[in-house]
Design an enzyme around this catalytic site. Structure first.
Site, PDB file in Angstrom:
ATOM      1  N   HIS A  36      -9.149   6.843  -2.018  1.00  0.00           N
ATOM      2  CA  HIS A  36      -9.322   8.102  -1.284  1.00  0.00           C
ATOM      3  C   HIS A  36     -10.713   8.680  -1.547  1.00  0.00           C
ATOM      4  O   HIS A  36     -11.352   9.221  -0.634  1.00  0.00           O
ATOM      5  CB  HIS A  36      -8.265   9.118  -1.723  1.00  0.00           C
ATOM      6  CG  HIS A  36      -6.857   8.715  -1.422  1.00  0.00           C
ATOM      7  ND1 HIS A  36      -5.920   8.432  -2.396  1.00  0.00           N
ATOM      8  CD2 HIS A  36      -6.223   8.529  -0.239  1.00  0.00           C
ATOM      9  CE1 HIS A  36      -4.771   8.119  -1.826  1.00  0.00           C
ATOM     10  NE2 HIS A  36      -4.928   8.153  -0.519  1.00  0.00           N
ATOM     11  N   GLY A  65      -8.527   4.031   5.750  1.00  0.00           N
ATOM     12  CA  GLY A  65      -8.820   2.803   5.024  1.00  0.00           C
ATOM     13  C   GLY A  65      -8.304   1.567   5.751  1.00  0.00           C
ATOM     14  O   GLY A  65      -7.269   1.602   6.431  1.00  0.00           O
ATOM     15  N   MET A  85      -1.289  11.360   1.526  1.00  0.00           N
ATOM     16  CA  MET A  85       0.019  11.897   1.122  1.00  0.00           C
ATOM     17  C   MET A  85      -0.052  12.306  -0.352  1.00  0.00           C
ATOM     18  O   MET A  85       0.937  12.293  -1.068  1.00  0.00           O
ATOM     19  CB  MET A  85       1.101  10.848   1.353  1.00  0.00           C
ATOM     20  CG  MET A  85       1.261  10.487   2.827  1.00  0.00           C
ATOM     21  SD  MET A  85       2.818   9.731   3.250  1.00  0.00           S
ATOM     22  CE  MET A  85       2.738   8.219   2.292  1.00  0.00           C
ATOM     23  N   SER A  90      -3.720   1.528  -4.324  1.00  0.00           N
ATOM     24  CA  SER A  90      -2.643   2.119  -3.545  1.00  0.00           C
ATOM     25  C   SER A  90      -1.944   3.134  -4.446  1.00  0.00           C
ATOM     26  O   SER A  90      -1.832   2.919  -5.659  1.00  0.00           O
ATOM     27  CB  SER A  90      -1.648   1.021  -3.140  1.00  0.00           C
ATOM     28  OG  SER A  90      -0.381   1.580  -2.854  1.00  0.00           O
TER      29      SER A  90
HETATM   30  O1  PAF Z   1      -1.823   6.394   4.868  1.00  0.00           O
HETATM   31  C1  PAF Z   1      -1.230   7.445   4.552  1.00  0.00           C
HETATM   32  O2  PAF Z   1      -1.394   7.969   3.446  1.00  0.00           O
HETATM   33  C2  PAF Z   1      -0.285   8.101   5.541  1.00  0.00           C
HETATM   34  O3  PAF Z   1       0.391   7.155   6.295  1.00  0.00           O
HETATM   35  C3  PAF Z   1      -0.970   9.134   6.435  1.00  0.00           C
HETATM   36  C4  PAF Z   1      -2.019   8.486   7.345  1.00  0.00           C
HETATM   37  C5  PAF Z   1      -1.645  10.219   5.595  1.00  0.00           C
HETATM   38  C6  PAF Z   1       0.052   9.817   7.344  1.00  0.00           C
HETATM   39  O4  PAF Z   1       1.039  10.464   6.608  1.00  0.00           O
END
Ligand code: PAF
Length: 283
Positions: A38, A149, A31, A187
């Site tokens: 990430h 993750g 998101m 996070s």
């Molecule tokens: O974990 C996230 O960032 C979100 O829940 C995802 C999997 C991208 C779905 O919007």
């Protein structure tokens, strides 16, 4: 430089050549507000797959009214930089009208009973929103593998279950949680933590470590040790629970388990978990 696609047709045009060349495609769904967690997902994808797509879509469907959709960090320029540095081929960053052209979808993926407990109890409807967008993004990006993750353990379990239950043609690869040097699980929401909160936030990791140390004495001992650590620090604990990794049902026997914790630190709600073995004197 990582290419950016804002529309379905731009995405399709980018991936058509890869498919024709028989290249394997990975997706890392986000998101936005990308961080080292990430980056680790992207690295794992690049190790195995020839092409990597990162999706950056702040999915309104998974936020209830009053949650942090409006203040969720938006850092597109930095996200693109990270993607470029990590060698991502394509950043798919559509707006809501591209993902939901007819408005909020009437038909959604139902997460079922596991979607109603723990995070689902605290955030009703959240997992239906997550699974609906994950299913759509899987259809749009059509990857061979999707990397998620372990930090969001319940989300991960539900996505894996959806892939099995709905016969989605993708392999889900799970990637261990990335932590700061002090143990705090990375996070995007850590950005909300002010200095004092950050120190308290470390309690979650300490609680999991305490639970892990006590796990050889059984499930109840593991949960009690984690709860005691949280109580001492004064953070408001939402839940501490052990679940069976296969069924995600609460477990009180011995064997492989996931110890999950959710707590409020200042005005931020944090979650974390650790995989461990309960009973039989082993970690
Ligand atoms: O974990 C996230 O960032 C979100 O829940 C995802 C999997 C991208 C779905 O919007």
């Amino acid at each position: 430089m990582t290419a950016v696609a804002r529309t379905r047709s731009q995405l399709e045009a980018a991936r058509a050549g890869w498919t024709e060349a028989g290249e394997s495609i990975a997706v890392v769904m986000t998101m936005g507000a990308l961080h080292a967690g990430h980056a680790e997902l992207i690295r794992r994808a690049r190790e195995r797959d020839e092409r990597v797509i990162v999706t950056d879509f702040l999915n309104p469907l998974q936020f209830a009214p009053g949650e942090d959709l409006d203040k969720y960090p938006r850092t597109f320029a930095a996200d693109l930089e990270l993607c470029t540095a990590e060698g991502v081929d394509l950043l798919f960053a559509p707006g809501p009208s591209e993902v939901y052209p007819a408005g909020d979808p009437i038909v959604r993926v139902a997460a079922g009973p596991v979607g109603d407990v723990l995070e689902g109890e605290a955030r009703p409807g959240h997992f239906d929103g997550v699974l609906t967008v994950v299913a759509k993004l899987l259809h749009l990006t059509a990857p061979h593998r999707a990397y998620f993750g372990q930090k969001d353990a319940q989300q991960l379990w539900l996505i894996k279950q959806m892939v099995v239950d709905l016969d989605l043609p993708v392999e889900v690869v799970e990637v261990p949680t990335v932590r700061d040097d002090d143990g705090l699980a990375l996070s995007s929401r850590n950005i909300y933590l002010v200095e004092a909160d950050r120190a308290q936030a470390l309690t979650l990791h300490r609680a999991l470590e305490a639970g892990e140390s006590a796990a050889s004495n059984g499930a109840a001992a593991a949960v009690a040790a984690a709860k005691a650590e949280l109580a001492e620090s004064g953070v408001k604990c939402d839940y501490v629970v052990l679940v069976d990794p296969e069924s995600f049902a609460a477990m009180d026997g011995s064997g492989q388990a996931i110890l999950l914790v959710a707590a409020h630190v200042g005005s931020t709600r944090l979650i974390d978990n650790v995989r461990l073995r309960v009973g039989s004197g082993h970690r």
